[in-house]
Scaffold this motif. Structure first.
Motif, PDB file in Angstrom:
ATOM      1  N   TYR A  11      35.328   0.161  -5.713  1.00 15.10           N
ATOM      2  CA  TYR A  11      35.160  -0.676  -4.535  1.00 15.10           C
ATOM      3  C   TYR A  11      36.194  -0.199  -3.528  1.00 15.10           C
ATOM      4  CZ  TYR A  11      32.195  -3.740  -7.304  1.00 15.10           C
ATOM      5  OH  TYR A  11      31.177  -4.238  -8.071  1.00 15.10           O
ATOM      6  N   GLU A  14      40.118   0.364  -3.808  1.00 17.11           N
ATOM      7  CA  GLU A  14      40.715  -0.150  -5.035  1.00 17.11           C
ATOM      8  C   GLU A  14      40.743   0.974  -6.065  1.00 17.11           C
ATOM      9  OE1 GLU A  14      40.459  -3.970  -5.724  1.00 17.11           O
ATOM     10  OE2 GLU A  14      40.094  -4.337  -3.611  1.00 17.11           O
ATOM     11  N   VAL A  17      36.586   1.736 -10.750  1.00 15.20           N
ATOM     12  CA  VAL A  17      36.060   0.811 -11.745  1.00 15.20           C
ATOM     13  C   VAL A  17      35.332   1.596 -12.835  1.00 15.20           C
ATOM     14  CG1 VAL A  17      34.455  -1.080 -12.126  1.00 15.20           C
ATOM     15  CG2 VAL A  17      35.803  -1.020 -10.029  1.00 15.20           C
ATOM     16  N   GLY A  40      33.538  -3.552 -15.869  1.00 14.01           N
ATOM     17  CA  GLY A  40      32.617  -2.849 -14.988  1.00 14.01           C
ATOM     18  C   GLY A  40      31.154  -3.024 -15.371  1.00 14.01           C
ATOM     19  N   LYS A  41      30.867  -4.023 -16.188  1.00 17.42           N
ATOM     20  CA  LYS A  41      29.487  -4.238 -16.639  1.00 17.42           C
ATOM     21  C   LYS A  41      28.571  -4.608 -15.467  1.00 17.42           C
ATOM     22  CE  LYS A  41      30.802  -7.615 -19.447  1.00 17.42           C
ATOM     23  NZ  LYS A  41      32.256  -7.668 -19.221  1.00 17.42           N
TER      24      LYS A  41
HETATM   25  N1  LIG Z   1      33.107  -6.886  -4.549  1.00 17.54           N
HETATM   26  C1  LIG Z   1      34.207  -6.391  -5.171  1.00 17.54           C
HETATM   27  N2  LIG Z   1      35.224  -5.885  -4.437  1.00 17.54           N
HETATM   28  C2  LIG Z   1      36.319  -5.370  -5.043  1.00 17.54           C
HETATM   29  N3  LIG Z   1      36.489  -5.321  -6.368  1.00 17.54           N
HETATM   30  C3  LIG Z   1      35.515  -5.806  -7.162  1.00 17.54           C
HETATM   31  C4  LIG Z   1      34.319  -6.371  -6.598  1.00 17.54           C
HETATM   32  N4  LIG Z   1      33.524  -6.775  -7.612  1.00 17.54           N
HETATM   33  C5  LIG Z   1      34.198  -6.485  -8.752  1.00 17.54           C
HETATM   34  N5  LIG Z   1      35.385  -5.899  -8.494  1.00 17.54           N
HETATM   35  C6  LIG Z   1      36.357  -5.400  -9.487  1.00 17.54           C
HETATM   36  O1  LIG Z   1      35.728  -4.407 -10.244  1.00 17.54           O
HETATM   37  C7  LIG Z   1      36.066  -4.509 -11.616  1.00 17.54           C
HETATM   38  C8  LIG Z   1      34.801  -4.598 -12.458  1.00 17.54           C
HETATM   39  O2  LIG Z   1      34.093  -5.767 -12.135  1.00 17.54           O
HETATM   40  P1  LIG Z   1      32.743  -6.200 -12.854  1.00 17.54           P
HETATM   41  O3  LIG Z   1      31.812  -5.062 -12.845  1.00 17.54           O
HETATM   42  O4  LIG Z   1      32.290  -7.438 -12.194  1.00 17.54           O
HETATM   43  O5  LIG Z   1      33.253  -6.498 -14.336  1.00 17.54           O
HETATM   44  P2  LIG Z   1      32.515  -7.236 -15.524  1.00 17.54           P
HETATM   45  O6  LIG Z   1      31.150  -7.608 -15.077  1.00 17.54           O
HETATM   46  O7  LIG Z   1      32.525  -6.268 -16.632  1.00 17.54           O
HETATM   47  O8  LIG Z   1      33.346  -8.431 -15.870  1.00 17.54           O
HETATM   48  C9  LIG Z   1      36.961  -5.712 -11.737  1.00 17.54           C
HETATM   49  O9  LIG Z   1      38.289  -5.261 -11.815  1.00 17.54           O
HETATM   50  C10 LIG Z   1      36.744  -6.471 -10.474  1.00 17.54           C
HETATM   51  O10 LIG Z   1      37.927  -7.109 -10.088  1.00 17.54           O
END
Ligand SMILES: Nc1ncnc2c1ncn2[C@@H]1O[C@H](COP(=O)(O)OP(=O)(O)O)[C@@H](O)[C@H]1O
Ligand SMILES: [Mg+2]
Lengths: 240, 267
Positions: A11, A14, A17, A40-41
């Motif tokens: 993202y 950041e 992921v 990252g699921k």
């Molecule tokens: N829209 C976003 N903007 C910035 N960071 C994000 C966003 N969505 C998720 N993240 C970050 O990306 C990482 C993976 O998130 P996510 O795929 O939702 O994990 P999971 O579904 O496995 O719990 C996490 O560290 C989360 O904080």
């Protein structure tokens, strides 16, 4: 059917992921995508639908997921979101179920037939004309699946389908998933549910695919799971 | 139940009212839209001192209330949230326009006061008419009818999303208020110091939820146009409905019925 080749994603600004993720899912199979919170699921599901774009190559049914193909790709996919409130935006279950088929040019009669068929199959005919915001948590989740099935997707993506469900609803969800004939990719950290529904598993940790293969093998590997901040499924925990 | 929750529930129940089956519900959305627009334009066009003429325009909401079975009281209750805004607009009129234009008994009434009252009446009437429109017509069909009169798809989508987002915004606000009260139980409202971060959080959360909602629409093939869930043909009876009401509005606007009746009675 679904293929990730060297996919990396972050993202904006950041830390990454996903870091060089590759896997493939064969047609008709049910695959569990597991990993701790933040592994990252959900991001993988979003990349598949083209809601986010990373580097590397993703294909769905032979089609690369690129902006020109989005409509054709999305037509094959049904994404059951983690939060059903965000997924359904029409006043009633029925209207929500009509939305996608009509958008994709299915006739009204055909759409109505599909809707009645899906509702009967899921055993929730009584929800048809209910207002979305009046449904209970379990009913909402079932309605969300009905909404997706009404569009006859070839692949179903489910983001944490059992989160926030009580035991009875969770059991019903598991039964429903098992009966789906489509290719399914299911994210969860409910490893018991994954064990009950999926034959293969992809384990994510720290942005990489840590293991992929038979659910039985991976979900039994206590050491591997603990390294990835997960625990053995309860049904296997007592056995060694 | 918190005030936000209450407002939210009322808003959602409008969607349910709209699913009713009264004679008014059965006219095509487009015809109701046209009548409502005609009504609002007529009301707005009244001169600022024409109170008695303006007052008769209440006939329309009263008729719709009777025909649709939705109580007028219910409508007035709903409109109360927006009323302070309407009043604020005309609040300075009495100060600016002090010329005496009539006497009530022997109390002098200034032009500014009259125009304040007429402004409020106009506001309330228009709100009532809009309320009756959305409580007799499901939102998506109403928006589909906007497309039919060639309103650009972008604008229609924006309106529809606004309609959906209002509930999203309200839900987030309700959740946050609950969380706040649990941690500050002795506090009645929101402490002024918390307002900034509260609103900031609210916007962020709403945007997140809103964009997810929009993603869900895109994934299901949304291309900028809502599919017509129901075909709403514009039949002869819809045309008559529009012509009938517009005729009424024109008569009410052109002739001072109140005065005519008064004169008739005086003879
Ligand atoms: N829209 C976003 N903007 C910035 N960071 C994000 C966003 N969505 C998720 N993240 C970050 O990306 C990482 C993976 O998130 P996510 O795929 O939702 O994990 P999971 O579904 O496995 O719990 C996490 O560290 C989360 O904080
Ligand atoms: Mg997630």
């Amino acid at each position: 059917m679904i293929e990730f080749e060297n996919v990396s994603f972050r993202y904006e600004k950041e830390k990454p992921v996903l870091d060089d993720v590759s896997f493939r899912i064969s047609p008709g199979s049910k695959t569990g995508l597991i990993g701790a919170n933040g592994a990252g699921k959900s991001t993988i599901l979003k990349l598949l639908c083209g809601l986010e774009q990373g580097s590397g190559k993703i294909t769905v049914g032979g089609l690369p997921v690129i902006p020109e193909n989005l409509s054709a790709v999305r037509r094959q996919l049904g994404f059951v979101m983690q939060n059903s409130d965000q997924q359904m935006f029409m006043p009633t279950v029925y209207e929500d179920m009509l939305f996608a088929p009509l958008n994709y040019g299915v006739s009204r009669e055909e759409a109505d037939r599909r809707i009645d068929d899906v509702l009967a199959r899921l055993n929730i005919t009584e929800l048809k004309y209910r207002h979305n915001h009046r449904l209970s948590g379990g009913e909402k989740r079932m309605a969300a699946i009905a909404v997706i099935l009404a569009n006859h997707p070839e692949v179903i993506l489910m983001d944490e389908p059992t989160s926030a469900l009580d035991p009875a609803n969770r059991r019903m969800m598991i039964r429903t998933i098992r009966e789906l004939p489509q290719t399914c990719l299911i994210t969860s950290h409910d490893l018991d549910m994954i064990l009950d529904t999926c034959e293969t598993v992809i384990l994510l940790h720290a942005g990489k695919v840590r293991a992929a293969g038979s659910a039985e093998t991976i979900l039994k590997d206590r050491q591997l799971l603990e390294e990835c901040h997960l625990e053995l499924p309860l049904s296997l925990a007592g056995k060694n | 139940m918190s005030r936000i929750n209450q407002a939210l529930r009322e808003l959602q129940s409008i969607d349910e009212l709209a699913g009713g089956g009264s004679p008014v519900h059965r006219f095509s959305p487009l015809s109701k839209l046209l009548v409502t627009v005609g009504y609002i334009l007529t009301v707005m066009s009244f001169p600022k001192y024409a109170l008695s003429e303006l007052f008769l325009m209440i006939l329309y909401p009263v008729c719709i209330s009777v025909l649709s079975g939705i109580e007028l009281r219910r409508a007035v209750k709903q409109v109360r949230y927006v009323l302070p805004l309407v009043m604020a607009v005309g609040l300075f009129n009495p100060l600016l326009d002090r010329a005496v234009v009539m006497y009530l008994g022997n109390i002098p009434v200034s032009g500014g006061f009259l125009s304040l009252v007429s402004l409020m009446m106009k506001g309330v009437f228009c709100l009532l008419a809009s309320f009756f429109l959305i409580s007799t017509t499901p939102a998506d069909r109403l928006f589909a009818s906007l497309r039919k009169i060639h309103m650009p798809a972008g604008i229609v989508t924006l309106l529809l999303l606004t309609w959906r987002y209002i509930t999203v915004l309200g839900e987030e606000a309700a959740v946050m208020m609950t969380a706040y009260h649990l941690r500050a139980p002795e506090q009645k409202g929101l402490h002024w110091r918390a307002w900034g971060s509260f609103i900031g959080q609210l916007l962020l959360r709403t945007m997140d939820r809103g964009s997810e909602l929009y993603e869900s629409m895109q994934l299901r093939g949304y291309q900028g146009d809502f599919p017509a869930v129901r075909q709403d043909p514009f039949r002869l009876k819809d045309l008559l409905y529009v012509l009938g009401w517009v005729g009424c509005f024109i008569v009410l606007r052109k002739y001072n019925i109140a005065a005519l009746i008064g004169r008739g009675a005086g003879i």
